[in-house]
Design a protein around this motif. Sequence first.
Motif, PDB file in Angstrom:
ATOM      1  N   GLN A 191      -8.753  -1.114   3.861  1.00  0.00           N
ATOM      2  CA  GLN A 191      -7.670  -0.737   4.751  1.00  0.00           C
ATOM      3  C   GLN A 191      -6.576   0.012   3.993  1.00  0.00           C
ATOM      4  OE1 GLN A 191      -6.184  -5.050   5.476  1.00  0.00           O
ATOM      5  NE2 GLN A 191      -4.374  -3.796   5.837  1.00  0.00           N
ATOM      6  N   PHE A 192      -5.695   0.675   4.758  1.00  0.00           N
ATOM      7  CA  PHE A 192      -4.480   1.285   4.230  1.00  0.00           C
ATOM      8  C   PHE A 192      -3.327   0.303   4.376  1.00  0.00           C
ATOM      9  CE2 PHE A 192      -6.648   5.389   5.521  1.00  0.00           C
ATOM     10  CZ  PHE A 192      -6.883   5.796   4.215  1.00  0.00           C
ATOM     11  N   TRP A 193      -2.323   0.466   3.479  1.00  0.00           N
ATOM     12  CA  TRP A 193      -1.137  -0.389   3.496  1.00  0.00           C
ATOM     13  C   TRP A 193       0.112   0.508   3.547  1.00  0.00           C
ATOM     14  CZ3 TRP A 193      -1.542  -5.693   3.698  1.00  0.00           C
ATOM     15  CH2 TRP A 193      -2.809  -6.232   3.439  1.00  0.00           C
ATOM     16  N   PRO A 194       0.409   1.114   4.688  1.00  0.00           N
ATOM     17  CA  PRO A 194       1.624   1.948   4.792  1.00  0.00           C
ATOM     18  C   PRO A 194       2.870   1.122   4.477  1.00  0.00           C
ATOM     19  CG  PRO A 194       0.188   2.292   6.687  1.00  0.00           C
ATOM     20  CD  PRO A 194      -0.353   1.110   5.950  1.00  0.00           C
ATOM     21  N   GLY A 195       3.790   1.717   3.744  1.00  0.00           N
ATOM     22  CA  GLY A 195       5.016   1.022   3.364  1.00  0.00           C
ATOM     23  C   GLY A 195       4.916   0.303   2.032  1.00  0.00           C
ATOM     24  N   ALA A 196       3.706   0.244   1.433  1.00  0.00           N
ATOM     25  CA  ALA A 196       3.526  -0.422   0.141  1.00  0.00           C
ATOM     26  C   ALA A 196       3.599   0.597  -0.993  1.00  0.00           C
ATOM     27  CB  ALA A 196       2.189  -1.151   0.100  1.00  0.00           C
ATOM     28  N   LYS A 197       3.824   0.098  -2.178  1.00  0.00           N
ATOM     29  CA  LYS A 197       3.834   0.916  -3.391  1.00  0.00           C
ATOM     30  C   LYS A 197       3.006   0.191  -4.448  1.00  0.00           C
ATOM     31  CE  LYS A 197       8.212  -1.250  -4.649  1.00  0.00           C
ATOM     32  NZ  LYS A 197       9.668  -1.044  -4.878  1.00  0.00           N
ATOM     33  N   CYS A 198       2.701   0.877  -5.527  1.00  0.00           N
ATOM     34  CA  CYS A 198       2.001   0.212  -6.618  1.00  0.00           C
ATOM     35  C   CYS A 198       2.899  -0.881  -7.194  1.00  0.00           C
ATOM     36  CB  CYS A 198       1.634   1.207  -7.715  1.00  0.00           C
ATOM     37  SG  CYS A 198       0.153   2.177  -7.371  1.00  0.00           S
ATOM     38  N   PRO A 199       2.389  -2.103  -7.315  1.00  0.00           N
ATOM     39  CA  PRO A 199       3.244  -3.197  -7.797  1.00  0.00           C
ATOM     40  C   PRO A 199       3.519  -3.094  -9.287  1.00  0.00           C
ATOM     41  CG  PRO A 199       0.998  -3.957  -7.530  1.00  0.00           C
ATOM     42  CD  PRO A 199       1.024  -2.546  -7.016  1.00  0.00           C
ATOM     43  N   GLU A 200       4.659  -3.638  -9.674  1.00  0.00           N
ATOM     44  CA  GLU A 200       4.949  -3.834 -11.093  1.00  0.00           C
ATOM     45  C   GLU A 200       4.446  -5.230 -11.433  1.00  0.00           C
ATOM     46  OE1 GLU A 200       9.084  -3.239 -11.747  1.00  0.00           O
ATOM     47  OE2 GLU A 200       9.148  -1.335 -10.636  1.00  0.00           O
ATOM     48  N   PHE A 201       3.262  -5.293 -12.031  1.00  0.00           N
ATOM     49  CA  PHE A 201       2.567  -6.567 -12.153  1.00  0.00           C
ATOM     50  C   PHE A 201       3.334  -7.602 -12.976  1.00  0.00           C
ATOM     51  CE2 PHE A 201      -0.810  -3.479 -11.254  1.00  0.00           C
ATOM     52  CZ  PHE A 201      -1.403  -4.112 -10.173  1.00  0.00           C
TER      53      PHE A 201
END
Length: 366
Positions: free
Chosen positions: A243-253
């Motif tokens: 799926q797509f996750w609109p509104g998300a960004k790559c996390p800072e782990f």
Amino acid sequence: MKKIASGLFVTALLSACSMQPSMKPSPEGTSTVVPIEQTDIDEVANNDVTQSLATDFEMIFIDQDMSFTGTLPCADCPGIAFHLNLYRDGRFEIRQEYLERNQILLVKGTWLLEQRTLHLMNQQHTLPTFQFVSNRRLTMLDMASKPIVSSMNYHLDRSDRLQSIDTRRPMLGLYRVNGDEASFTHCETGERHSVAMTQHHMPMLRNYRQDEALQGEAVVATLTGRIGNGQDSKTLFIDQFEQFWPGAKCPEFHAPGSVQGVVWRAEKLADRYVPQQLNVRVLFRDNNTLYGFSGCNNFHASYRQRANTLQVSSLAMTRKHCEESSLIESEFTQGLQEADRAEVNGNALQLFKNNEVIMQLLPAAN
């Protein structure tokens, strides 16, 4: 005088038979032969200790490519499925799959054989050390490079023929379409890959093009895929689009910092671990809405956050039934709606009810 000479000859012959060949360091990447010392062995009953010691006294050769597989113990999962390939030119490849955690580690590097001890060397990862107990079996050693005495299985067994490493794995990254070309930037590594136009990519491409809000934009996506080899080493081959996750960004782990904009994966419900293959995840958006997947059904809702206080409205959900995830899904959705406080501590998002942690989530890496 003849008797003395004869005795000296026998003594010299026995001495010559017991001598071990001298060992010289082998250049890195070349085959290594390990001679086995001949010693007097007392007969002892089989037990965990004797089973962990070498029972095959042939010389060890890595003069051909070989595969070893097995499932080793895991502290917080049912086991770790190992697939290790040793290549005669000094390279290795390893696949470690943490069962029920949906976590797969793929590592390449070089090996070094020191007597019977096999060292796997990679600058980014610390890997276990093994010992050849025979030409067809490896056993994992402890931190002091000693055999592990345990009733649990610490062995990898050699396959009859070389088996290719399965490089497919779950991924989370930024997907973008520009004209007739699609790209995927893996959040965990930052590596950018062109996406092969295969039949498994078509559903993903179609979903992207049908959403006008995504045209030309990079959107976080979850999928299962593999990176090609050789000339295709910069190409991603998609096996399954999730799926797509609109509104998300790559996390800072290592330091997410904010509740919003991160795809969070449920790690624990109270003190109980959530099987990661259920993919229980949630995204808090900046516009006071949230959505996610609870192991069987998709859901969405609105929420309010003031400082650390949290209030989630009733969830709107699809109505599928999945026997294997129904209990986890019920506990997760109930906990999400009952939480009254949210805090990001370290790299974890913790949800509280009456000052007790009822749920812990981590940034999703896939």
